[in-house]
Design an enzyme around this catalytic site. Structure first.
Site, PDB file in Angstrom:
ATOM      1  N   ARG A  84      -2.109  -2.902  12.740  1.00 46.57           N
ATOM      2  CA  ARG A  84      -1.671  -2.400  11.446  1.00 46.57           C
ATOM      3  C   ARG A  84      -0.195  -2.022  11.423  1.00 46.57           C
ATOM      4  O   ARG A  84       0.246  -1.219  10.600  1.00 46.57           O
ATOM      5  CB  ARG A  84      -2.541  -1.216  10.971  1.00 46.57           C
ATOM      6  CG  ARG A  84      -4.007  -1.614  10.802  1.00 46.57           C
ATOM      7  CD  ARG A  84      -4.835  -0.573  10.091  1.00 46.57           C
ATOM      8  NE  ARG A  84      -5.549  -1.168   8.968  1.00 46.57           N
ATOM      9  CZ  ARG A  84      -6.561  -0.603   8.321  1.00 46.57           C
ATOM     10  NH1 ARG A  84      -7.002   0.594   8.680  1.00 46.57           N
ATOM     11  NH2 ARG A  84      -7.133  -1.184   7.305  1.00 46.57           N
ATOM     12  N   HIS A 101      -5.771  -8.027   1.645  1.00 44.69           N
ATOM     13  CA  HIS A 101      -4.907  -7.157   2.442  1.00 44.69           C
ATOM     14  C   HIS A 101      -4.428  -7.946   3.644  1.00 44.69           C
ATOM     15  O   HIS A 101      -5.245  -8.507   4.389  1.00 44.69           O
ATOM     16  CB  HIS A 101      -5.677  -5.938   2.967  1.00 44.69           C
ATOM     17  CG  HIS A 101      -5.755  -4.815   1.999  1.00 44.69           C
ATOM     18  ND1 HIS A 101      -6.655  -3.775   2.137  1.00 44.69           N
ATOM     19  CD2 HIS A 101      -5.026  -4.532   0.893  1.00 44.69           C
ATOM     20  CE1 HIS A 101      -6.483  -2.921   1.139  1.00 44.69           C
ATOM     21  NE2 HIS A 101      -5.511  -3.356   0.366  1.00 44.69           N
ATOM     22  N   HIS A 155       0.846  -1.193   0.000  1.00 46.58           N
ATOM     23  CA  HIS A 155       0.000   0.000   0.000  1.00 46.58           C
ATOM     24  C   HIS A 155       0.885   1.248   0.000  1.00 46.58           C
ATOM     25  O   HIS A 155       1.854   1.329   0.761  1.00 46.58           O
ATOM     26  CB  HIS A 155      -0.895  -0.025   1.241  1.00 46.58           C
ATOM     27  CG  HIS A 155      -2.037   0.931   1.184  1.00 46.58           C
ATOM     28  ND1 HIS A 155      -1.882   2.281   1.335  1.00 46.58           N
ATOM     29  CD2 HIS A 155      -3.361   0.719   0.973  1.00 46.58           C
ATOM     30  CE1 HIS A 155      -3.065   2.872   1.237  1.00 46.58           C
ATOM     31  NE2 HIS A 155      -3.978   1.945   1.006  1.00 46.58           N
ATOM     32  N   ASP A 194      -9.475  -8.611   4.333  1.00 50.37           N
ATOM     33  CA  ASP A 194      -8.407  -7.870   5.010  1.00 50.37           C
ATOM     34  C   ASP A 194      -8.309  -8.414   6.434  1.00 50.37           C
ATOM     35  O   ASP A 194      -9.285  -8.359   7.191  1.00 50.37           O
ATOM     36  CB  ASP A 194      -8.769  -6.373   5.003  1.00 50.37           C
ATOM     37  CG  ASP A 194      -7.749  -5.503   5.718  1.00 50.37           C
ATOM     38  OD1 ASP A 194      -7.238  -5.922   6.777  1.00 50.37           O
ATOM     39  OD2 ASP A 194      -7.496  -4.387   5.252  1.00 50.37           O
ATOM     40  N   HIS A 218      -9.454  -6.192   9.469  1.00 50.42           N
ATOM     41  CA  HIS A 218     -10.906  -6.104   9.682  1.00 50.42           C
ATOM     42  C   HIS A 218     -11.475  -7.453  10.136  1.00 50.42           C
ATOM     43  O   HIS A 218     -12.361  -7.496  10.995  1.00 50.42           O
ATOM     44  CB  HIS A 218     -11.604  -5.658   8.392  1.00 50.42           C
ATOM     45  CG  HIS A 218     -11.176  -4.309   7.919  1.00 50.42           C
ATOM     46  ND1 HIS A 218     -11.425  -3.150   8.618  1.00 50.42           N
ATOM     47  CD2 HIS A 218     -10.504  -3.917   6.802  1.00 50.42           C
ATOM     48  CE1 HIS A 218     -10.935  -2.117   7.964  1.00 50.42           C
ATOM     49  NE2 HIS A 218     -10.360  -2.552   6.859  1.00 50.42           N
ATOM     50  N   GLU A 255      -0.678  -3.981   4.014  1.00 46.27           N
ATOM     51  CA  GLU A 255      -1.266  -2.672   4.338  1.00 46.27           C
ATOM     52  C   GLU A 255      -0.895  -2.307   5.772  1.00 46.27           C
ATOM     53  O   GLU A 255      -1.123  -3.085   6.696  1.00 46.27           O
ATOM     54  CB  GLU A 255      -2.790  -2.741   4.185  1.00 46.27           C
ATOM     55  CG  GLU A 255      -3.467  -1.402   4.369  1.00 46.27           C
ATOM     56  CD  GLU A 255      -4.948  -1.448   4.030  1.00 46.27           C
ATOM     57  OE1 GLU A 255      -5.418  -0.557   3.328  1.00 46.27           O
ATOM     58  OE2 GLU A 255      -5.639  -2.390   4.458  1.00 46.27           O
ATOM     59  N   SER A 275      -7.661   1.822  -4.906  1.00 45.02           N
ATOM     60  CA  SER A 275      -8.649   1.616  -3.837  1.00 45.02           C
ATOM     61  C   SER A 275      -9.157   2.958  -3.339  1.00 45.02           C
ATOM     62  O   SER A 275      -8.504   3.987  -3.519  1.00 45.02           O
ATOM     63  CB  SER A 275      -8.015   0.840  -2.674  1.00 45.02           C
ATOM     64  OG  SER A 275      -6.933   1.562  -2.118  1.00 45.02           O
ATOM     65  N   GLU A 283     -15.819   1.507  10.473  1.00 48.69           N
ATOM     66  CA  GLU A 283     -15.514   2.141   9.189  1.00 48.69           C
ATOM     67  C   GLU A 283     -16.647   2.019   8.174  1.00 48.69           C
ATOM     68  O   GLU A 283     -16.621   2.677   7.136  1.00 48.69           O
ATOM     69  CB  GLU A 283     -14.208   1.560   8.622  1.00 48.69           C
ATOM     70  CG  GLU A 283     -13.022   1.901   9.520  1.00 48.69           C
ATOM     71  CD  GLU A 283     -11.704   1.350   9.004  1.00 48.69           C
ATOM     72  OE1 GLU A 283     -11.525   1.232   7.791  1.00 48.69           O
ATOM     73  OE2 GLU A 283     -10.854   1.013   9.855  1.00 48.69           O
ATOM     74  N   GLU A 291     -14.258  -4.645  -0.430  1.00 47.06           N
ATOM     75  CA  GLU A 291     -13.417  -4.876   0.747  1.00 47.06           C
ATOM     76  C   GLU A 291     -14.293  -4.881   1.991  1.00 47.06           C
ATOM     77  O   GLU A 291     -15.023  -3.919   2.255  1.00 47.06           O
ATOM     78  CB  GLU A 291     -12.331  -3.799   0.888  1.00 47.06           C
ATOM     79  CG  GLU A 291     -11.470  -4.066   2.126  1.00 47.06           C
ATOM     80  CD  GLU A 291     -10.269  -3.151   2.272  1.00 47.06           C
ATOM     81  OE1 GLU A 291     -10.155  -2.186   1.497  1.00 47.06           O
ATOM     82  OE2 GLU A 291      -9.445  -3.420   3.171  1.00 47.06           O
TER      83      GLU A 291
HETATM   84 MN    MN Z   1      -7.598  -2.933   3.862  1.00 51.24          MN
END
Ligand code: MN
Length: 300
Positions: free
Chosen positions: A224, A218, A19, A192, A195, A253, A76, A165, A159
């Protein structure tokens, strides 16, 4: 155990992506040059460009830089509360669709074949649950976008994002239903791990549920930051990818307050300094992915 046996089942054919926020916050000409050069140097096959700074993205020079470096690109984005296809307000929906169409055109012009993200929603915490009308609007808008994308040779990704979010798609099962309702062949599911850690039962079941409809991945830690520095069962996730014969991109990411995109960083709640050396982070992630994917296939 013979060595050729060990080598027989690997998933290292997946293009490995990174990313752009590992390198730079936005996508001015200078920033794109930096993103492309550093991604190639770190050994990646693909760069994911977030289109949050589309007004400053110079498509022609970006495409030239990517081609020269031999890098693939994926694009994205998420939407905004005043431009959101999942709104019950048709004016807000129209602004959201326009943003998606503009972003799709940029993706194709960059030579990308994947446009993914929270295409169905604003990126941020909603104050209430999605409405049936809002969901219907999002499905209709994405059906229209998918038709345009098909003519451009682009696949759309849904995604799956966590509850803070989006209120539209939080789980793999919801994503599959949403994609079924869109009903277009060029809409795939994007998982991902960051998430999934918040919303799913584990990191394996969703991969098996999505199966051949998985089109983009991801990989991110629970915070993260550096891969392997958190508590996620990433080896289990890689095993599941191998079990469904996933051959698509796997993109690292990661976000830190060291690299800020005003607006996007706030939407993603990037408040902490999880790293300050993107080059070290990226090299580490490439080693981590390569090492683990190489031994993730099933064997006797
Ligand atoms: Mn992501």
């Amino acid at each position: 155990m013979k060595e050729d046996h060990l080598m027989a089942s690997t998933t290292t054919t997946n293009p490995l992506g990174i990313h752009a926020l590992v390198w730079e916050g936005n996508t001015s000409v200078d920033e794109v040059q930096s993103i492309v050069a550093q991604s190639a140097k770190a050994g990646y096959d693909l760069v994911e460009l977030s289109l949050h700074d589309l007004e400053n993205l110079d498509v022609a020079s970006t495409r030239a830089a990517l081609d020269e470096a031999g890098l693939k690109v994926a694009c994205s984005r998420g939407l905004a509360f005043d431009a959101d296809v999942s709104s019950p307000d048709t004016g807000v929906v129209a602004r959201g669709l326009a943003l998606l169409q503009e972003s799709l055109a940029a993706t194709a012009a960059l030579g990308g074949t994947v446009f993914t993200g929270a295409l169905y929603s604003a990126l941020g915490k909603y104050g209430s649950a999605m409405t049936p009308d809002g969901r219907g609007n999002a499905v209709a808008a994405l059906r229209e976008l998918a038709s345009e994308a098909e003519k451009l040779g682009v696949t759309l990704g849904l995604e799956i994002c966590n509850r803070y979010e989006t209120n539209v798609i939080n789980t793999a099962r919801q994503a599959l239903r949403f994609a079924d309702d869109i009903g277009s062949d060029n809409v795939m599911i994007h998982l991902d791990t960051y998430h999934m850690n918040i919303e799913e039962d584990d990191l394996v079941r969703p991969v098996l549920e999505v199966g051949s409809r998985l089109g983009y991945v991801h990989v991110g830690e629970n915070h993260r930051g550096y891969l392997g520095s958190g508590h996620l069962d990433l080896p289990g996730f890689f095993h599941a990818l191998a079990d469904v014969n996933y051959s698509g991109p796997i993109t690292f990411e990661s976000f830190s307050s060291s690299v800020v995109a005003r607006g996007l960083s706030d939407d993603l709640a990037v408040w902490r300094d999880l790293w300050d050396d993107g080059a070290d982070l990226a090299a580490h992630a490439h080693r981590y992915l390569t090492t683990h994917l190489a031994v993730s296939g099933p064997r006797d």
